[in-house]
Design an enzyme around this catalytic site. Structure first.
Site, PDB file in Angstrom:
ATOM      1  N   LYS A  64       0.818  -1.218   0.000  1.00 31.54           N
ATOM      2  CA  LYS A  64       0.000   0.000   0.000  1.00 31.54           C
ATOM      3  C   LYS A  64       0.852   1.268   0.000  1.00 31.54           C
ATOM      4  CE  LYS A  64      -0.702  -0.033   5.007  1.00 31.54           C
ATOM      5  NZ  LYS A  64      -0.167   1.237   5.436  1.00 31.54           N
ATOM      6  N   THR A  65       1.993   1.249   0.737  1.00 31.38           N
ATOM      7  CA  THR A  65       2.834   2.458   0.772  1.00 31.38           C
ATOM      8  C   THR A  65       3.387   2.728  -0.626  1.00 31.38           C
ATOM      9  OG1 THR A  65       3.391   1.887   3.047  1.00 31.38           O
ATOM     10  CG2 THR A  65       4.682   3.629   2.036  1.00 31.38           C
TER      11      THR A  65
ATOM     12  N   ASP B 133      -3.638   7.315   4.733  1.00 25.67           N
ATOM     13  CA  ASP B 133      -3.207   5.936   4.977  1.00 25.67           C
ATOM     14  C   ASP B 133      -3.901   5.402   6.235  1.00 25.67           C
ATOM     15  OD1 ASP B 133      -1.803   3.613   4.729  1.00 25.67           O
ATOM     16  OD2 ASP B 133       0.077   4.383   5.535  1.00 25.67           O
ATOM     17  N   GLU B 134      -3.997   4.082   6.362  1.00 26.42           N
ATOM     18  CA  GLU B 134      -4.601   3.428   7.549  1.00 26.42           C
ATOM     19  C   GLU B 134      -5.990   4.004   7.847  1.00 26.42           C
ATOM     20  OE1 GLU B 134      -3.242   0.899   8.573  1.00 26.42           O
ATOM     21  OE2 GLU B 134      -1.067   1.020   8.591  1.00 26.42           O
TER      22      GLU B 134
ATOM     23  N   GLN C 298      -7.755  -5.163   9.525  1.00 26.07           N
ATOM     24  CA  GLN C 298      -6.670  -4.773  10.435  1.00 26.07           C
ATOM     25  C   GLN C 298      -7.085  -3.606  11.331  1.00 26.07           C
ATOM     26  OE1 GLN C 298      -2.422  -5.091   9.005  1.00 26.07           O
ATOM     27  NE2 GLN C 298      -3.432  -5.119   7.022  1.00 26.07           N
TER      28      GLN C 298
ATOM     29  N   ARG D  12       2.110 -10.998  10.184  1.00 29.09           N
ATOM     30  CA  ARG D  12       3.461 -10.412  10.374  1.00 29.09           C
ATOM     31  C   ARG D  12       4.522 -11.415   9.917  1.00 29.09           C
ATOM     32  NH1 ARG D  12       1.911  -6.214   9.596  1.00 29.09           N
ATOM     33  NH2 ARG D  12      -0.061  -7.269   9.345  1.00 29.09           N
TER      34      ARG D  12
END
Length: 670
Positions: free
Chosen positions: A28-29, A214-215, A245, A603
């Site tokens: 995504k970044t 973002d997020e 998330q 993770r």
């Protein structure tokens, strides 16, 4: 690295509102960075008209660095990249006249807020910690929901809510009198401002012609409304998020904001990023099957083109001490066999209290480790003391800072003296500091108390003058010396060693202040007022994170692990009552706990191990535990329960022995 078709679609869609539903590890970044580049290089957007907003200083810093690498220093210059709170602060600073605030306002952090509420509610709450925490949380919730005191009072029904609403109003009046804001104000005030003044809104919409967030699943109501005002009817924006998330509802986050978007912006384009570049297929399969147990508005299935990977291990242990020993033994053996580094391993747990026993075992085996989420540098009392002195130097209206340090170190200014000073300040609607010079004070105070207050206030004026007009760094050094702070630490600390460590922290703070006031090629010199605001906003906490490259096992909570990745992950304490947490079981709120387990699983890049203790000691009692339902919800064919494993054959044992010998030879060669 080439973009996949979905990433490419997310980058190139710029003609309307866009929601990018980005699964864990889906890049995504990269999408955000490439989209900013696309806007500037292909769509004639000016860098200064683009803003990217995220939730942590760390994420904003990483985005800034990656943009510099991608676009170059010149082309990326002027892009606004920050946290929500820093953006809110910028709007407040630029619109200070419209808001009617005095310049040089103070920012109160969590502890300051707690202290102020403690003082303001002494009569009603009698310093009851639980009640104070509830009040603090309630005020924060009201602010996140954009509810001002008048509205809270009119809507309150039950007695406790009525009392809390009245205390909220008292707290806001006091903040205004102190010319201070708390962290929630940094979002609420700009949002209410934009809602009220169309000309101000237009100014900011013209400043930021394209907005990226973002997020997005972590936004609360006020952050959602702030975004809505900033994008306006033009609605040129991209928000990136993942409903699976969303693990911060206790902080006001509303994953339903993702759903709300499609109602508020009917032309919203939805792009799903489902290809994961981080984890082996088996790990993703487990994560998908687990999260399928939660209801979904948006369906999403992570997939990977990487190998299937090792089977997922489940290790049952006798108790928590045996669990820690087993995890450490597994790390030692695995590192030996695979010739890895310590930093490749992460131990993830639900609550901070679980860390201590793992630390003990790692230390006993001389294994380096790094623990995240410990006490932050700025939460230490010595740093808070010096920061309060600095806050008072740049804003004498900061009553909270005044109260913290007026008698630290001791100046014989007692509570009776301060009470009389406070009464006078309240009657005249002036700050405590200003009240020290009010002619009326002589009628209320005499003798030592009066002289001590006057002496302290005059000293602050002189020092403030030197700090603002003269040599700032010299003034700060003089201040620390004149208050005999080092002697005070030796008197008040439990040991000489503790005092020495605390003084070291003060020296570290002084070093940071020096660097910021002097400036460098990257950052221009700052005034003391700018330094104080910047430090209060915690940007400097980034400096504490430069140990990340050290070769050490990572210990962190599941909440703190979000956004990170590790080759080998141990998820420990996989028991009912721990994960899912007992409080969530009692409140029938399992979905967020399941999302937390999902975050933990995703993770892991290569291998994943679950551990649980069959008995656990809590609050002095030992109880039998039950394996977490989340382990039982996973695809059982992909799990290997150690307790159910068949004994290995002789040939398997020989192969394992030969592998160990080969590992030893390789180590000796190194």
């Amino acid at each position: 690295m080439k973009m996949n078709p979905k990433q490419d679609e997310a980058v190139k869609y710029i003609s309307g509102p866009c929601l990018v539903l980005a699964g864990a590890g889906s890049g995504k970044t990269r999408v955000i960075i490439n989209k900013i580049g696309y806007l500037i290089q292909k769509c004639d957007y000016k860098a200064r008209n683009i803003a990217a907003v995220t939730f942590t200083n760390k994420a904003a810093k990483e985005m800034r660095e990656r943009l510099k690498q991608s676009l170059g220093k010149q082309e990326s210059k002027g892009i606004w990249i920050s946290t929500f709170h820093t953006l809110g602060l910028e709007i407040i600073k630029k619109e200070i006249k419209t808001l009617g605030f005095k310049p040089g306002f103070s920012l109160l952090d969590d502890q300051d807020t707690g202290q102020l509420l403690n003082d303001l509610t002494e009569k009603e709450l009698k310093k009851d910690k639980d009640q104070l925490n509830l009040l603090k949380m309630q005020i924060s919730n009201w602010k996140n929901e954009l509810i001002i005191p008048k509205q809270a009072i009119s809507e309150a029904r039950e007695p406790q809510k009525v009392l809390f609403a009245q205390l909220y109003e008292r707290y806001q009046i006091q903040l205004r009198a102190y010319n201070a804001l708390d962290f929630d104000d940094l979002i609420m005030i700009p949002t209410l401002l934009l809602a009220k003044f169309p000309e101000v809104t237009l100014r900011w919409q013209n400043r930021f012609r394209y907005l990226l967030v973002d997020e997005y699943q972590d936004t609360n109501t006020s952050q959602y409304q702030l975004v809505k005002h900033l994008v306006g009817e033009r609605s040129r924006f991209t928000v990136v998020g993942d409903d699976d998330q969303s693990i911060y509802s206790w902080r006001g986050a509303k994953p339903q904001n993702l759903v709300l978007l499609s109602k508020d912006f009917p032309t919203l384009r939805l792009v799903k990023l489902e290809q994961n570049y981080r984890s082996y297929q088996r790990i993703l399969k487990a994560a998908n099957i687990l999260i399928d147990n939660n209801p979904h508005v948006f369906d999403k299935k992570l997939f990977s083109e990487l190998a299937n990977g090792e089977i997922i291990k489940v290790i049952g242990t006798r108790d928590e001490e045996h669990e820690a020993e087993r995890v450490v033994a597994e790390i030692i053996s695995h590192k030996f066999m695979k010739r890895t580094n310590y930093k490749d391993y992460a131990i993830l747990y639900r609550g901070n209290h679980q860390a201590r026993i793992f630390e003990k075992s790692l230390m006993a085996n001389r294994i380096p480790y790094k623990i995240s989420g410990g006490m932050s540098f700025f939460a230490r009392s010595e740093i808070k003391d010096i920061m309060a002195y600095l806050r008072l130097l740049v804003n004498q209206d900061d009553d909270n800072a005044f109260l913290r340090i007026v008698n630290t170190p001791r100046r014989e200014i007692g509570t009776v003296t301060l009470e009389k000073l406070g009464t006078l300040a309240n009657e005249k609607h002036i700050s405590l500091f200003e009240a020290c010079f009010d002619s009326e004070l002589t009628n209320r105070l005499a003798g030592r108390g009066f002289n001590a207050l006057q002496g302290f206030a005059r000293w602050v004026v002189e020092l403030s003058d030197n700090a603002v007009r003269g040599d700032t760094l010299e003034a700060v050094k003089t201040m620390i010396h004149q208050i005999d702070y080092e002697d005070y630490l030796y008197e008040s600390s439990p040991s000489g060693k503790a005092a020495e460590m605390r003084m070291k922290n003060v020296s570290e703070l002084y070093k940071w202040i020096t660097d910021m006031i002097v400036g460098n090629d990257e950052n221009p010199p700052m005034t003391l007022a700018e330094v104080v605001t910047k430090l209060t906003l915690r940007d400097m906490l980034e400096r504490n994170e430069d140990e990340e490259d050290s070769d050490a096992v990572q210990l962190l909570t599941l909440h703190a692990s979000k956004g990170l990745e590790y080759p080998y992950v141990f998820m420990v304490g996989m028991e009912e009552g721990l994960l899912p947490h007992q409080m969530s079981i009692d409140e029938d709120n399992i979905e967020e706990e399941r999302r937390l387990a999902y975050v933990g699983i995703t993770r892991a890049q290569q291998e994943l191990v679950f551990t649980y203790a069959k008995t656990r000691r809590q609050y002095g009692e030992t109880s039998t535990t039950e394996l977490s339902r989340f382990v039982q919800e996973l695809p059982q064919d992909d799990l290997e329960y150690e307790s159910r494993k068949q004994p290995s054959t002789q040939s398997e044992r020989m192969a394992k022995g030969q592998s160990k010998v080969a590992g030893l030879r390789a180590m000796l060669k190194k």
